[in-house]
Design an enzyme around this catalytic site. Structure first.
Site, PDB file in Angstrom:
ATOM      1  N   ARG A 294       0.812  -1.229   0.000  1.00 23.43           N
ATOM      2  CA  ARG A 294       0.000   0.000   0.000  1.00 23.43           C
ATOM      3  C   ARG A 294       0.838   1.267   0.000  1.00 23.43           C
ATOM      4  O   ARG A 294       0.421   2.319   0.483  1.00 23.43           O
ATOM      5  CB  ARG A 294      -0.937   0.040   1.200  1.00 23.43           C
ATOM      6  N   LYS A 316       2.381  11.242 -11.363  1.00 22.75           N
ATOM      7  CA  LYS A 316       1.549  10.343 -12.161  1.00 22.75           C
ATOM      8  C   LYS A 316       2.356   9.083 -12.409  1.00 22.75           C
ATOM      9  O   LYS A 316       3.436   9.144 -13.005  1.00 22.75           O
ATOM     10  CB  LYS A 316       1.233  10.980 -13.515  1.00 22.75           C
ATOM     11  N   GLU A 358       9.381  19.301 -24.628  1.00 20.51           N
ATOM     12  CA  GLU A 358       8.662  19.554 -23.367  1.00 20.51           C
ATOM     13  C   GLU A 358       9.265  20.755 -22.635  1.00 20.51           C
ATOM     14  O   GLU A 358       8.555  21.517 -21.981  1.00 20.51           O
ATOM     15  CB  GLU A 358       8.676  18.309 -22.457  1.00 20.51           C
ATOM     16  N   LYS A 400       6.898  22.993 -14.291  1.00 18.43           N
ATOM     17  CA  LYS A 400       6.025  21.820 -14.130  1.00 18.43           C
ATOM     18  C   LYS A 400       5.621  21.674 -12.655  1.00 18.43           C
ATOM     19  O   LYS A 400       4.457  21.402 -12.340  1.00 18.43           O
ATOM     20  CB  LYS A 400       6.737  20.561 -14.629  1.00 18.43           C
ATOM     21  N   GLU A 410      -5.233  16.690 -11.296  1.00 21.20           N
ATOM     22  CA  GLU A 410      -5.842  17.110 -12.561  1.00 21.20           C
ATOM     23  C   GLU A 410      -7.348  17.286 -12.413  1.00 21.20           C
ATOM     24  O   GLU A 410      -8.113  16.912 -13.284  1.00 21.20           O
ATOM     25  CB  GLU A 410      -5.534  16.061 -13.644  1.00 21.20           C
ATOM     26  N   ARG A 415      -3.920  21.713 -14.407  1.00 15.74           N
ATOM     27  CA  ARG A 415      -2.869  20.867 -14.954  1.00 15.74           C
ATOM     28  C   ARG A 415      -3.032  20.670 -16.467  1.00 15.74           C
ATOM     29  O   ARG A 415      -2.073  20.303 -17.160  1.00 15.74           O
ATOM     30  CB  ARG A 415      -2.900  19.518 -14.211  1.00 15.74           C
ATOM     31  N   ASN A 419      -0.933  20.166 -21.307  1.00 20.85           N
ATOM     32  CA  ASN A 419      -1.228  19.397 -22.512  1.00 20.85           C
ATOM     33  C   ASN A 419      -1.125  20.227 -23.789  1.00 20.85           C
ATOM     34  O   ASN A 419      -1.602  19.812 -24.833  1.00 20.85           O
ATOM     35  CB  ASN A 419      -2.631  18.789 -22.417  1.00 20.85           C
ATOM     36  N   HIS A 422      -0.556  18.550 -27.047  1.00 17.89           N
ATOM     37  CA  HIS A 422      -0.718  17.114 -26.835  1.00 17.89           C
ATOM     38  C   HIS A 422      -1.949  16.515 -27.500  1.00 17.89           C
ATOM     39  O   HIS A 422      -2.006  15.308 -27.711  1.00 17.89           O
ATOM     40  CB  HIS A 422      -0.714  16.791 -25.340  1.00 17.89           C
ATOM     41  N   HIS A 426      -1.227  13.280 -29.516  1.00 16.65           N
ATOM     42  CA  HIS A 426      -1.796  11.952 -29.243  1.00 16.65           C
ATOM     43  C   HIS A 426      -2.441  11.385 -30.502  1.00 16.65           C
ATOM     44  O   HIS A 426      -2.351  10.183 -30.756  1.00 16.65           O
ATOM     45  CB  HIS A 426      -2.808  12.020 -28.097  1.00 16.65           C
ATOM     46  N   HIS A 439       7.616  10.828 -28.514  1.00 15.23           N
ATOM     47  CA  HIS A 439       6.563  11.683 -27.947  1.00 15.23           C
ATOM     48  C   HIS A 439       6.837  13.174 -28.199  1.00 15.23           C
ATOM     49  O   HIS A 439       5.971  13.908 -28.663  1.00 15.23           O
ATOM     50  CB  HIS A 439       6.432  11.379 -26.456  1.00 15.23           C
TER      51      HIS A 439
HETATM   52  N1  NAD Z   1       4.301  10.352 -15.463  1.00 14.36           N
HETATM   53  C1  NAD Z   1       4.271  11.386 -16.259  1.00 14.36           C
HETATM   54  O1  NAD Z   1       3.803  12.465 -15.873  1.00 14.36           O
HETATM   55  C2  NAD Z   1       4.833  11.245 -17.623  1.00 14.36           C
HETATM   56  C3  NAD Z   1       5.075  12.383 -18.399  1.00 14.36           C
HETATM   57  C4  NAD Z   1       5.670  12.215 -19.636  1.00 14.36           C
HETATM   58  C5  NAD Z   1       5.987  10.953 -20.087  1.00 14.36           C
HETATM   59  N2  NAD Z   1       5.729   9.867 -19.308  1.00 14.36           N
HETATM   60  C6  NAD Z   1       6.069   8.516 -19.754  1.00 14.36           C
HETATM   61  O2  NAD Z   1       7.472   8.458 -19.907  1.00 14.36           O
HETATM   62  C7  NAD Z   1       7.809   7.535 -20.932  1.00 14.36           C
HETATM   63  C8  NAD Z   1       8.726   8.240 -21.883  1.00 14.36           C
HETATM   64  O3  NAD Z   1       9.876   8.660 -21.188  1.00 14.36           O
HETATM   65  P1  NAD Z   1      11.288   8.732 -21.881  1.00 14.36           P
HETATM   66  O4  NAD Z   1      11.161   9.585 -23.072  1.00 14.36           O
HETATM   67  O5  NAD Z   1      12.272   9.059 -20.860  1.00 14.36           O
HETATM   68  O6  NAD Z   1      11.458   7.259 -22.443  1.00 14.36           O
HETATM   69  P2  NAD Z   1      12.231   5.978 -21.918  1.00 14.36           P
HETATM   70  O7  NAD Z   1      12.174   5.833 -20.476  1.00 14.36           O
HETATM   71  O8  NAD Z   1      11.704   4.854 -22.723  1.00 14.36           O
HETATM   72  O9  NAD Z   1      13.737   6.289 -22.326  1.00 14.36           O
HETATM   73  C9  NAD Z   1      14.072   6.468 -23.678  1.00 14.36           C
HETATM   74  C10 NAD Z   1      15.297   5.648 -24.041  1.00 14.36           C
HETATM   75  O10 NAD Z   1      16.450   6.286 -23.541  1.00 14.36           O
HETATM   76  C11 NAD Z   1      17.231   5.384 -22.774  1.00 14.36           C
HETATM   77  N3  NAD Z   1      17.898   6.193 -21.762  1.00 14.36           N
HETATM   78  C12 NAD Z   1      17.326   6.894 -20.763  1.00 14.36           C
HETATM   79  N4  NAD Z   1      18.248   7.615 -20.123  1.00 14.36           N
HETATM   80  C13 NAD Z   1      19.424   7.361 -20.701  1.00 14.36           C
HETATM   81  C14 NAD Z   1      20.743   7.839 -20.498  1.00 14.36           C
HETATM   82  N5  NAD Z   1      21.024   8.751 -19.583  1.00 14.36           N
HETATM   83  N6  NAD Z   1      21.726   7.342 -21.282  1.00 14.36           N
HETATM   84  C15 NAD Z   1      21.434   6.440 -22.251  1.00 14.36           C
HETATM   85  N7  NAD Z   1      20.213   5.988 -22.518  1.00 14.36           N
HETATM   86  C16 NAD Z   1      19.216   6.440 -21.743  1.00 14.36           C
HETATM   87  C17 NAD Z   1      16.249   4.370 -22.280  1.00 14.36           C
HETATM   88  O11 NAD Z   1      16.894   3.144 -21.993  1.00 14.36           O
HETATM   89  C18 NAD Z   1      15.306   4.240 -23.476  1.00 14.36           C
HETATM   90  O12 NAD Z   1      15.850   3.378 -24.413  1.00 14.36           O
HETATM   91  C19 NAD Z   1       6.508   7.080 -21.522  1.00 14.36           C
HETATM   92  O13 NAD Z   1       6.160   5.841 -20.975  1.00 14.36           O
HETATM   93  C20 NAD Z   1       5.507   8.136 -21.092  1.00 14.36           C
HETATM   94  O14 NAD Z   1       4.191   7.647 -20.990  1.00 14.36           O
HETATM   95  C21 NAD Z   1       5.165   9.997 -18.103  1.00 14.36           C
HETATM   96 ZN    ZN Z   2       4.216  15.149 -23.028  1.00 15.57          ZN
END
Ligand code: NAD
Ligand code: ZN
Length: 536
Positions: A294, A316, A358, A400, A410, A415, A419, A422, A426, A439
């Site tokens: 939990r 999130k 972003e 942020k 949200e 919040r 977007n 976005h 999307h 993204h």
């Molecule tokens: N929770 C939220 O508010 C929120 C907001 C935006 C995105 N997200 C989520 O985040 C994800 C996207 O995040 P992302 O763009 O970081 O993608 P990711 O975590 O998939 O990383 C992208 C790639 O970069 C590599 N990588 C990361 N850091 C590295 C480093 N320092 N050196 C070498 N390689 C590295 C990872 O292994 C991966 O292959 C999605 O799942 C999305 O839904 C969540």
């Molecule tokens: Zn985004």
């Protein structure tokens, strides 16, 4: 008490009274008796002056010290003043309990009076105007020492947000901002080479026990053993669980694999989950932290640009369902976020470029000055110059943090402004089964759509649209798309989970740095804009 605060912050500590006793070799009461109060105040002023030259130091001063204008000015200029308040009766009781416990300590000279309680009341009343001018006050009557220390530290962290840069850096120069929600208040540390301080920052946040690092293969192979070493060096027991680097990993299947690992290692509620990686790892590890037992303590150590300025802030967490991204999740804030910008030197170029979308978005919606900063420093930022990179990430993360602090779940609609770009993004991502665009690339194109829509509705001048486009392009981001039918995109847009009762809430701009939300955007304007974004 002040010692307890110093310990909590890992700072140095000076008690000016003790310092005076050490220097003169005489107890305070004797100085008063032999040399008079004026001499004592002189010694006190000199001791405070020396103490104020130190950084990251808790200085314990007597209640009379800030009545002196020189002391007051110096203390406010170089740091923050915290007043520990108590009712006269409480003070009386504490002093005499102290005296009863150790008869060799003399009662404070100004209180050696026939009616000490009355004297305390008088002194307090005369000093009240000075106490009213401090930065933070803690009412200590019903708190024990460690609770008072906690309140002082909480105050310092809160003040760090508003303090002048010098006072702020004297508190902790690595804090970029705080996220403050109803459920949790936590610092976001941003710096170059900051990983080395991870263990220290965790201890300061009163975390202890076993840390389970969750990371993906790419990130763990680069930073895993380093982080393990840092944590062990700080006294944590460490386990690591490494997952494949793919969006597909962000699933219930992997969450269950991690639960199994935690069960096997007998993880407890006070133990800590550390998300070391990009947003995928952050969302998955955070989801596990929110649900296992939990809720466990957890820490975000974002290593991608998207994760540093976006995914790691705001709580999130979640996993994907075969039918849709992020369908299963929760709001669960971490205990701290620590972004080491140096890790971006190993991030693949395309991921880095995508992350800038972003960062730019945060400026476009709320901060024209930040947009100017980005415009003036494109080449130094894209070359990852440490100082500028740190500033850009710290600012973007702070924007942020400010938004999510106002609307954690949200619900208030605030919040929603995050977007910007976005809705179309999307649509583009879904229409291409999340395979073609990263993204941030989709967001860049989506922001161009939103800006053009704002222009079409007479909200935004064309010069601003061009300015946005130029900035995105300078960072290497796309501003148009090709090879996609409009109906595929609009169909996907209507499925976008952020659509409420059919009317899409469009996040638009009135100006660079000024966001507006509109739910009355005619479909034909959207189509015309999408048409304009599509390359033949
Ligand atoms: N929770 C939220 O508010 C929120 C907001 C935006 C995105 N997200 C989520 O985040 C994800 C996207 O995040 P992302 O763009 O970081 O993608 P990711 O975590 O998939 O990383 C992208 C790639 O970069 C590599 N990588 C990361 N850091 C590295 C480093 N320092 N050196 C070498 N390689 C590295 C990872 O292994 C991966 O292959 C999605 O799942 C999305 O839904 C969540
Ligand atoms: Zn985004």
């Amino acid at each position: 008490m002040a010692k307890e605060v110093a310990r909590g912050l890992n700072w140095d500590f000076i008690d000016t009274d003790d310092e005076i006793v050490r220097q003169t070799g005489k107890p305070i009461a004797e100085i008063f008796r032999q040399d008079g109060e004026a001499r004592f105040r002189e010694l006190e002023r000199e001791t405070i002056r020396k103490a104020c030259q130190q950084r990251q130091t808790v200085i314990a001063i007597g209640g009379g010290a800030i009545v002196d204008p020189q002391n007051y000015e110096l203390l406010t200029k170089t740091g923050l003043i915290v007043c520990l308040e108590a009712k006269p009766e409480t003070i009386y009781e504490r002093l005499f309990r102290e005296a009863a416990c150790s008869p060799e300590t003399e009662v404070r000279p100004l209180l050696a009076d026939d009616n000490p309680l009355e004297r305390i009341k008088q002194l307090k009343a005369s000093r009240q105007p000075y106490y009213a001018n401090v930065d933070w006050t803690v009412h200590t009557d019903n708190l024990d020492i460690s609770q008072v220390a906690e309140e002082v530290i909480r105050g310092l962290r809160k003040l760090a947000e508003f303090a002048s840069p010098s006072a702020r850096s004297s508190i902790d120069k690595d804090i970029a901002c705080l996220v403050e929600t109803a459920t949790q208040s936590y610092p976001v540390f941003v710096g170059y080479g900051l990983l080395d301080k991870l263990g220290e920052k965790m201890k300061k946040a009163a975390l202890s026990g076993t840390a389970t690092i969750i990371s993906d293969e790419n990130v763990f192979s680069l930073y895993g053993s380093k982080v393990e070493g840092i944590l062990k060096g700080a006294g944590f027991a460490v386990n690591s669980f490494v997952v494949p680097p793919s969006e597909e990993t962000k699933s219930m299947d992997y969450a269950i694999k991690i639960y199994d690992f935690l069960v096997k290692h007998r993880a407890e509620r006070d133990d800590i989950i550390i998300a070391l990686g990009g947003g995928m790892v952050g969302d998955l590890a955070g989801f596990v932290a929110a649900t296992f037992l939990r809720g466990m303590f957890w820490i975000q150590v974002p290593t991608s640009l998207v994760a540093m300025v976006d995914a790691s802030i705001g709580g999130k967490v979640g996993v994907n369902h075969p039918e849709g991204k992020n369908l299963i999740g929760a709001f669960y804030q971490p205990n701290l976020v620590l972004a080491d910008c140096e890790t971006l030197t190993t991030l693949p170029q395309r991921e880095l470029t995508s992350g800038w979308a972003e960062v730019i978005k945060h400026g476009l919606i709320l901060d024209e000055g930040f947009v100017q900063f980005l415009e003036s420093n494109v080449s130094r930022l894209t070359k990852l110059e440490p100082d500028l990179l740190t500033r850009a990430i710290a600012r973007s993360a702070a924007i942020k943090a400010q938004v999510v602090s106002q609307d954690e779940k949200e619900k208030e609609g605030k919040r929603t402004i995050l977007n910007y770009g976005h809705t179309i993004a999307h649509g583009l991502e879904a229409a291409t089964q999340y395979k073609r665009f990263l993204h941030g690339e989709a967001v860049a194109i989506g922001m161009m759509g939103a800006a053009k829509l704002s222009q079409r509705l007479g909200l935004l001048p064309s010069a601003a649209v061009e300015r946005q486009q130029a900035l995105l392009q300078k960072f290497g981001l796309p501003t148009v798309f090709s090879g996609l039918g409009l109906t595929e995109i609009t169909r996907a847009m209507e499925l976008d989970k952020k659509t409420k009762e059919k009317a899409i809430r469009w996040v638009l701009l009135q100006d660079i740095g000024k966001v507006v939300i509109r739910s009355d955007v005619p479909q034909q304007d959207v189509l015309a804009v999408l048409q304009g974004l599509a390359e033949p």
